[in-house]
Every structure is written in C-alpha cells, then in structure tokens.
Design an enzyme around this catalytic site. Structure first.
Site, PDB file in Angstrom:
ATOM      1  N   ASP A 215      11.211  20.709   2.401  1.00 59.89           N
ATOM      2  CA  ASP A 215       9.835  20.799   2.893  1.00 59.89           C
ATOM      3  C   ASP A 215       9.874  21.313   4.332  1.00 59.89           C
ATOM      4  O   ASP A 215      10.710  20.846   5.119  1.00 59.89           O
ATOM      5  CB  ASP A 215       9.198  19.396   2.856  1.00 59.89           C
ATOM      6  CG  ASP A 215       7.682  19.446   2.643  1.00 59.89           C
ATOM      7  OD1 ASP A 215       7.066  20.431   3.071  1.00 59.89           O
ATOM      8  OD2 ASP A 215       7.135  18.495   2.062  1.00 59.89           O
TER       9      ASP A 215
ATOM     10  N   HIS B 173       5.165  28.363   8.150  1.00 57.37           N
ATOM     11  CA  HIS B 173       4.953  26.928   7.890  1.00 57.37           C
ATOM     12  C   HIS B 173       6.017  26.350   6.960  1.00 57.37           C
ATOM     13  O   HIS B 173       6.142  25.139   6.849  1.00 57.37           O
ATOM     14  CB  HIS B 173       3.563  26.711   7.271  1.00 57.37           C
ATOM     15  CG  HIS B 173       2.447  26.961   8.246  1.00 57.37           C
ATOM     16  ND1 HIS B 173       1.677  25.957   8.761  1.00 57.37           N
ATOM     17  CD2 HIS B 173       1.996  28.108   8.825  1.00 57.37           C
ATOM     18  CE1 HIS B 173       0.786  26.467   9.595  1.00 57.37           C
ATOM     19  NE2 HIS B 173       0.957  27.776   9.648  1.00 57.37           N
TER      20      HIS B 173
HETATM   21  P1  ADP Z   1       1.990  20.870   1.878  1.00 51.20           P
HETATM   22  O1  ADP Z   1       1.535  21.664   3.055  1.00 51.20           O
HETATM   23  O2  ADP Z   1       3.237  21.379   1.227  1.00 51.20           O
HETATM   24  O3  ADP Z   1       0.935  20.603   0.869  1.00 51.20           O
HETATM   25  P2  ADP Z   1       1.988  18.599   3.739  1.00 51.20           P
HETATM   26  O4  ADP Z   1       2.394  17.185   3.504  1.00 51.20           O
HETATM   27  O5  ADP Z   1       2.537  19.197   4.985  1.00 51.20           O
HETATM   28  O6  ADP Z   1       2.403  19.413   2.430  1.00 51.20           O
HETATM   29  O7  ADP Z   1       0.402  18.708   3.861  1.00 51.20           O
HETATM   30  C1  ADP Z   1      -0.396  18.278   2.812  1.00 51.20           C
HETATM   31  C2  ADP Z   1      -1.802  18.001   3.324  1.00 51.20           C
HETATM   32  O8  ADP Z   1      -2.625  17.832   2.185  1.00 51.20           O
HETATM   33  C3  ADP Z   1      -1.887  16.697   4.136  1.00 51.20           C
HETATM   34  O9  ADP Z   1      -2.831  16.845   5.163  1.00 51.20           O
HETATM   35  C4  ADP Z   1      -2.355  15.674   3.106  1.00 51.20           C
HETATM   36  O10 ADP Z   1      -3.208  14.670   3.633  1.00 51.20           O
HETATM   37  C5  ADP Z   1      -3.136  16.515   2.137  1.00 51.20           C
HETATM   38  N1  ADP Z   1      -2.921  15.976   0.782  1.00 51.20           N
HETATM   39  C6  ADP Z   1      -1.815  16.027   0.029  1.00 51.20           C
HETATM   40  N2  ADP Z   1      -2.013  15.397  -1.138  1.00 51.20           N
HETATM   41  C7  ADP Z   1      -3.275  14.930  -1.113  1.00 51.20           C
HETATM   42  C8  ADP Z   1      -4.089  14.203  -2.016  1.00 51.20           C
HETATM   43  N3  ADP Z   1      -3.651  13.802  -3.210  1.00 51.20           N
HETATM   44  N4  ADP Z   1      -5.342  13.920  -1.639  1.00 51.20           N
HETATM   45  C9  ADP Z   1      -5.807  14.303  -0.445  1.00 51.20           C
HETATM   46  N5  ADP Z   1      -5.095  14.993   0.436  1.00 51.20           N
HETATM   47  C10 ADP Z   1      -3.849  15.302   0.119  1.00 51.20           C
HETATM   48  C1  G6P Z   2       1.671  25.024   2.074  1.00 49.61           C
HETATM   49  C2  G6P Z   2       1.674  26.417   2.662  1.00 49.61           C
HETATM   50  C3  G6P Z   2       0.255  26.839   3.042  1.00 49.61           C
HETATM   51  C4  G6P Z   2      -0.651  26.685   1.824  1.00 49.61           C
HETATM   52  C5  G6P Z   2      -0.599  25.244   1.305  1.00 49.61           C
HETATM   53  C6  G6P Z   2      -1.448  25.026   0.050  1.00 49.61           C
HETATM   54  O1  G6P Z   2       1.297  24.129   3.065  1.00 49.61           O
HETATM   55  O2  G6P Z   2       2.523  26.465   3.805  1.00 49.61           O
HETATM   56  O3  G6P Z   2       0.241  28.175   3.488  1.00 49.61           O
HETATM   57  O4  G6P Z   2      -1.981  27.044   2.150  1.00 49.61           O
HETATM   58  O5  G6P Z   2       0.743  24.929   0.991  1.00 49.61           O
HETATM   59  O6  G6P Z   2      -1.121  25.936  -0.945  1.00 49.61           O
HETATM   60  P1  G6P Z   2      -2.150  27.009  -1.558  1.00 49.61           P
HETATM   61  O7  G6P Z   2      -1.299  27.876  -2.418  1.00 49.61           O
HETATM   62  O8  G6P Z   2      -3.147  26.192  -2.306  1.00 49.61           O
HETATM   63  O9  G6P Z   2      -2.781  27.752  -0.406  1.00 49.61           O
END
Ligand code: ADP
Ligand code: G6P
Length: 458
Positions: free
Chosen positions: A368, A160
């Site tokens: 990212d 991912h």
């Molecule tokens: P990462 O996987 O690195 O966290 P992404 O943008 O790909 O970044 O996915 C983040 C997910 O978490 C999204 O579905 C988003 O809606 C959710 N998310 C991120 N920040 C918040 C927040 N402050 N409140 C609710 N959901 C969040």
């Molecule tokens: C990224 C990673 C996921 C992970 C998520 C949240 O999206 O690719 O594998 O689950 O971040 O991080 P956490 O450490 O809370 O699982």
C-alpha cells in the site's frame, strides 16, 4: 509557501459529485480534497479531472471558489485507459505484481492520448505564475506533455501509490516513456524515501538521468525526487472521536455486538492489494485453534466494492465473500456470527464510531502506498484505546511505530500479533497509541500540502 499564482490541480477524478441524483454539484469528501481545499481557497485555483461519468464532459463551472474543469472520457477510453492501462497494468505492477499485469499496445496508445487531453486542459487554464500539481498513476505522462506546451510553468507530480523496484519496473514496455513523462515535473513526490530511491534508480537505468541524493539531473534540467508522505486532517478525526453523538453510537455498536466480545475492525476498498483474504484466514485460524471464539470476539470487515469492471476485482470479491461464508458457516454460534461483513461505504461519522468501538484495527495490505485508514483510526482514538496491527508493507508503517507490525503473508505470526493486540495491557496500549497520535498530529495533511508546495514554489 510562495503566495504568487494560483494552484491548478490535475487528477483523474474531480473533487465533486452530483448530489442525490440532482443536477447540483457538491464537493466530495476525501483526503486529497480536504488537503487542497484550503490552499485552493486561499490562493484561488482550478481542478482539472474526469467527472466520474462517461460521455461528454459537463461545462466548466465554479464551486466554492474552485474553478472546475471537467475532462471528457468516452466509454471506450475508460475501458482502455482507466480499467485497462491504469488498473490492469500499472496498479498491479506498482503493487509488487501481486496480480499479473497485462500489457496491451492499444491500452498504451489510448493512455497517451488521454494524458495529452489532460495536459491540454491544464495548459489552457493555467495562468502565468500558477503552480500546477498533477496526481497519481493515471497521469504519469502529463508533466512532460504540459512542459512541452507551457515550459515556463512550475510543475509538481505526486505518486499516491508505491513506485516498484527496478526489476519489476523493467517489465513495462513503455518504461522510458513513463519516466520521461514524470521527469517533466520540477518536483516528483512519493509516499516514502524507499519509493523515491527506486524512482531515481529506474531513471538512472532507463532514462539516462544522473542523481545525487534527492536531486536528479535530466538533460539540462534539475528535478527534485523526494518523499512527501500524505496524511489526514488530524483535528477533524480527533474531533469526531470526542463528539458525544459519535461516542454514543460507538457504545451502541459495542452493545449490539455484545460488550463481552473483542471487536476486530477492518476497513478497506475491496482491492486485492489490501490482504483481506489473508486476514480472514488469520481469523479463521484463531477460531479453529481456540485462541478466540464467536462468543468472545467478532471481526467486522467493511469493504467498499471498487473497480468492479476489472476481472481481478470481481474474482477477489468472490474469494472474500466465499471465505466470509465459510468461516461463518463453521464458527457461528446461536446469535453470535463471527464475521460481520459490510459490502458498502460508511459515512464519516459512522466510520468514526466503528473506529472508536474497536479493540483492534487490522490494516494488513500486501502492499500500500500509504494507507490513510490506519491514520484515521489513530486520530480518532483520543481515549488511547484500541491497538493497531499494521502491515510492514504499508507506507504508514514508516511513521506509525507504535503499531504491532506484521508481515501479512506470515499467517502464524499474524495470529500471534492479533491475539497479542486484543490481550494487550492498558498501559502498553496507551503508550503505543499516544506515540502514534503524536506522529499523525505533527504530520497532518496540511503539513503535507504545505511541504510539497513549498518545494515546488519558485
Ligand atoms: P486507498 O486510497 O487505497 O483506497 P486509503 O486507506 O489510503 O486506501 O484511503 C481510503 C479512504 O477511503 C480513507 O479515507 C477511508 O476512510 C475511506 N474508506 C475506505 N473504506 C471505506 C468504507 N468502507 N467506508 C467509508 N470510507 C472508506
Ligand atoms: C487509490 C488511488 C487514487 C484513486 C483511489 C480510488 O487511492 O491512489 O488515485 O482515486 O484509489 O480508486 P478509483 O479507481 O475509484 O479512483
């Protein structure tokens, strides 16, 4: 997609949590679960993962037709593998070494042991003919370990996060072992073509693999290594954006903040890869230079604290909160606070209301894998309002061509981009949003899982 066999998902986290402190389990909302739930329901299946709580694993159980197989993780194992090897070595290294990765033999040995435990759990629950799909950087050794236990299985692996360039991957003392681990899969998926190419280059150099296009030959086996960009449930976010209650909430948010102010929205996990500090400095420059003021603009930053036991995350939080305080201290006007900072997670509907209320959305990570927030914003905006300012270092930039692209380290040009976003004409804004919506509509998360499983099915 072939219809024989079930799907066995192996991921660090299970897709369930205990509801409100009770003993009842609930499915957790989230991209991966949304994508795989329909497949798991249709063909049946299991999910192997950690429950999120240290200590002995709960007993296996079935929830909504999914066979849940918890893997145990002690406090010490978590410290060495999750906080250590995964989040203090692999995560920073794979994100362009934005923070210096730490290398520890003790972390590595534990990572090997815990990956072996996941592989054994998966081997015990996969039936002949099942497809096994392993996820992410926590479990890169599981494909080869599982193949050693169950050579007849079809095994897929999806990373991912970005795959690093050869020069950085070369730092890893265990680079060959990691590659051998991933090469145990039949299909290795990445977010972008560039990630897949970097993997093929590393496999050629450090694991003696031969490659031609997306086909790799490793020993006697052929492996597909290709891009399968992840996405979101477009229809669900589109529906939220049209929901009268969500729209009403968006109007209320605008009224509360003052309809005369342009809303600049940012939503992230509080991770140093997300460029939150750079972005705050950009807004500070806009305020200082007079391009905007607290009377005509407001930046809303929603940041969910994450991985707080890793030192770099605590430092990043302090940096971000220091900047928010400094900017607000200098530029607040009576009843007009320029930065609204939420240090928490918002529920889906509330998040959608903020997406709808925004004039500009800033998604400016330094690196990212994909960034789903950008896609969620676009899917919510059926009104064709809102402008996306997007980092060229997010995987999503390969698809969301209607965004204003920025290099987040180039703060001067990012200032111009944000000012351009909030002053954009209606016609251009609509044209750009419409183009991005078509891309996400065409390529939603169901399309992602179908394509990957289609490549994996025999
Ligand atoms: P990462 O996987 O690195 O966290 P992404 O943008 O790909 O970044 O996915 C983040 C997910 O978490 C999204 O579905 C988003 O809606 C959710 N998310 C991120 N920040 C918040 C927040 N402050 N409140 C609710 N959901 C969040
Ligand atoms: C990224 C990673 C996921 C992970 C998520 C949240 O999206 O690719 O594998 O689950 O971040 O991080 P956490 O450490 O809370 O699982």
């Amino acid at each position: 997609m072939g219809t024989r066999g079930r799907l066995v998902v192996v991921a660090n986290r299970l897709p369930v949590h205990r509801s409100g402190g009770s003993d009842r389990w609930e499915i957790s909302p989230g991209g991966l679960v949304t994508a795989l739930e329909p497949v798991l329901r249709a063909r049946g299946g299991a999910w192997v993962g950690w429950s999120g709580t240290p200590g002995r694993a709960p007993r296996p159980f079935v929830l909504d037709g999914i066979d849940i197989r918890p893997v145990s993780m002690s406090d010490n194992e978590l410290k060495l593998t999750y906080h250590g090897m995964s989040n203090a070595t692999l995560w920073p290294l794979y994100h362009d070494a934005i923070r210096t990765p730490e290398f520890s033999g003790a972390w590595w040995s534990e990572y090997v042991r815990v990956n072996q435990r996941f592989a054994e759990k998966a081997a015990a629950c996969a039936k002949p003919g099942d497809l096994v799909w392993i996820h992410d950087f926590h479990l890169q050794l599981v494909p080869a370990m599982l193949r050693a236990l169950r050579p007849e299985l079809r095994i897929g692996f999806f990373l991912h996060i970005p795959f690093p360039p050869e020069e950085l991957f070369a730092w890893l003392p265990w680079r060959r072992e990691i590659l051998e681990g991933m090469l145990g899969a039949d299909v290795v998926g990445f977010q972008t073509r560039s990630d897949a190419r970097k993997f093929a280059t590393a496999a050629r150099r450090f694991a003696g693999t031969r490659s031609s296009g997306s086909t790799l030959r490793h020993g006697a086996r052929c492996i597909i290594a290709d891009a399968f960009p992840i996405s979101i449930d477009f229809k669900a976010f589109d529906a939220l954006g049209r929901d009268p209650i969500v729209r009403q909430r968006a109007t209320l948010i605008r009224e509360r903040l003052d309809p005369a102010r342009k809303i600049i929205l940012c939503v992230d996990r509080l991770d140093y890869t997300k460029g939150i500090d750079h972005r705050l400095r950009v807004y500070e420059r806009m305020l200082r230079g007079g391009a905007v003021s607290a009377d005509d603009s407001v930046l809303v930053q929603v940041a969910v604290p994450t991985r707080d036991k890793v030192a770099e995350y605590a430092t990043q939080r302090a940096t971000v909160e220091g900047l928010v305080g400094a900017i607000n201290g200098e530029f607040t006007r009576l009843a007009r606070v320029p930065v609204h900072y939420f240090s928490r997670s918002l529920r889906h509907r509330e998040l959608a209301a903020y997406y709808l209320a925004a004039d500009a959305m800033l998604v400016t990570p330094l690196r990212d894998g994909m960034n789903l927030v950008a896609k969620e914003f676009v899917a919510t905006r059926s009104d064709l309002g809102g402008v996306l300012v997007l980092s060229e270092f997010a995987g999503a930039s390969q698809e969301l061509r209607g965004a204003i692209m920025v290099n987040p380290r180039d703060e001067d040009r990012t200032v111009e981009a944000v000012v351009g976003a909030i002053r954009m004409t209606d016609a251009e804004r609509r044209r750009r949003m419409s183009r991005m919506r078509s891309a996400v509509r065409r390529h939603d998360v169901f399309n992602w899982s179908d394509t990957f499983l289609g490549a994996l099915a025999p």
